[in-house]
Design an enzyme around this catalytic site. Structure first.
Site, short mmCIF file in Angstrom:
data_model
loop_
_atom_site.label_atom_id
_atom_site.label_comp_id
_atom_site.label_asym_id
_atom_site.label_seq_id
_atom_site.Cartn_x
_atom_site.Cartn_y
_atom_site.Cartn_z
CE LYS A 86 -4.45 -2.33 2.34
NZ LYS A 86 -5.35 -2.16 3.47
CE1 TYR B 201 -9.67 -2.93 0.76
CE2 TYR B 201 -8.41 -0.70 -0.30
CZ TYR B 201 -8.56 -1.87 0.10
OH TYR B 201 -7.46 -2.78 1.06
CD GLU C 180 -8.92 -8.10 -3.81
OE1 GLU C 180 -7.70 -8.83 -3.45
OE2 GLU C 180 -9.75 -7.70 -2.85
NE ARG D 241 -2.44 -5.42 7.01
CZ ARG D 241 -3.64 -5.75 6.41
NH1 ARG D 241 -4.05 -6.99 7.32
NH2 ARG D 241 -4.47 -5.77 5.59
CB THR E 259 -7.32 -6.63 9.68
OG1 THR E 259 -7.49 -6.82 8.85
CG2 THR E 259 -8.09 -4.70 9.04
P1 IDP Z 1 -8.27 -6.63 5.93
O1 IDP Z 1 -7.27 -5.75 4.28
O2 IDP Z 1 -7.31 -7.59 6.74
O3 IDP Z 1 -8.53 -7.93 4.18
P2 IDP Z 1 -10.53 -5.13 5.26
O4 IDP Z 1 -11.37 -5.65 6.65
O5 IDP Z 1 -11.19 -6.33 4.39
O6 IDP Z 1 -9.45 -5.80 6.09
O7 IDP Z 1 -10.44 -4.38 5.18
C1 IDP Z 1 -10.07 -3.97 4.25
C2 IDP Z 1 -8.66 -2.25 4.73
O8 IDP Z 1 -9.50 -1.75 5.02
C3 IDP Z 1 -7.93 -2.65 5.80
O9 IDP Z 1 -6.37 -3.39 5.13
C4 IDP Z 1 -7.55 -1.71 6.45
O10 IDP Z 1 -6.86 -0.53 5.52
C5 IDP Z 1 -9.04 -0.94 6.27
N1 IDP Z 1 -9.78 -0.41 7.43
C6 IDP Z 1 -10.36 -2.12 8.12
N2 IDP Z 1 -11.19 -1.47 8.86
C7 IDP Z 1 -11.02 -0.62 9.48
C8 IDP Z 1 -10.89 0.55 10.50
O11 IDP Z 1 -11.95 -0.23 11.44
N3 IDP Z 1 -10.57 1.58 10.22
C9 IDP Z 1 -9.94 2.62 9.62
N4 IDP Z 1 -9.57 1.34 8.50
C10 IDP Z 1 -9.73 0.44 8.41
#
Ligand code: IDP
Ligand code: MG
Length: 137
Positions: free
Chosen positions: A9, A49, A126, A102, A91
């Site tokens: 990213k 997204y 994707e 991470r 995440t």
């Molecule tokens: P992932 O990347 O681990 O699969 P997802 O739930 O698919 O997680 O969320 C996509 C992206 O959105 C995350 O990687 C992160 O950058 C962002 N994200 C997820 N949850 C939050 C949050 O609660 N606050 C801010 N950003 C979030």
């Protein structure tokens, strides 16, 4: 053999950890089948997204994802989807296991350095969202 879609990213690119992420991919025996530097438009990030469009963080997340260049990749190996997610960690970097990307490099729940597909269907979507047939091998 399975393929997954991965991103370093904009925070990872800006902080200069592309090389360290690629080194971990190679050390873990995932093959990089395609790779390019991309700078997403807002529309592209919103489409990528789209599953999160109702979430409160959608606007901020998509703005972040087009704030600078990313490295997009297709990774291949046995159980590549699960293995790449395991290497990324949870995440929220605060919940991520030790030794994960991470945990080691993320600074924020949103700015968490890497993306990985979560299932074969999302990997297929994707991958074709960013790589055309000629770029895939
Ligand atoms: P992932 O990347 O681990 O699969 P997802 O739930 O698919 O997680 O969320 C996509 C992206 O959105 C995350 O990687 C992160 O950058 C962002 N994200 C997820 N949850 C939050 C949050 O609660 N606050 C801010 N950003 C979030
Ligand atoms: Mg996800």
């Amino acid at each position: 053999m399975q393929q997954t879609f991965a991103i370093v990213k904009p925070d990872g690119v800006a902080r200069g950890v592309i090389g360290q992420v690629l080194a971990r991919i190679e050390a873990n025996n995932l093959k990089i089948k395609a790779m390019k530097l991309i700078h997403m438009t807002e529309k592209q990030a919103q489409g990528f997204y789209a599953v999160h469009k109702e979430r409160p963080f959608f606007k901020s997340l998509t703005a972040f994802m087009c704030s600078g260049p990313c490295v997009a990749m297709i990774l291949e190996g046995d159980d590549a989807i699960a293995r790449w997610r395991e290497m990324m960690g949870a995440t929220n970097f605060k919940d991520a296991a030790e030794g994960t990307i991470r945990r080691d490099f993320a600074t924020d729940i949103e700015r968490n350095v890497v993306h990985g597909s979560d299932a074969p269907e999302t990997a297929a979507f994707e991958t074709s969202y960013f790589f055309n047939a000629f770029e895939r091998v």
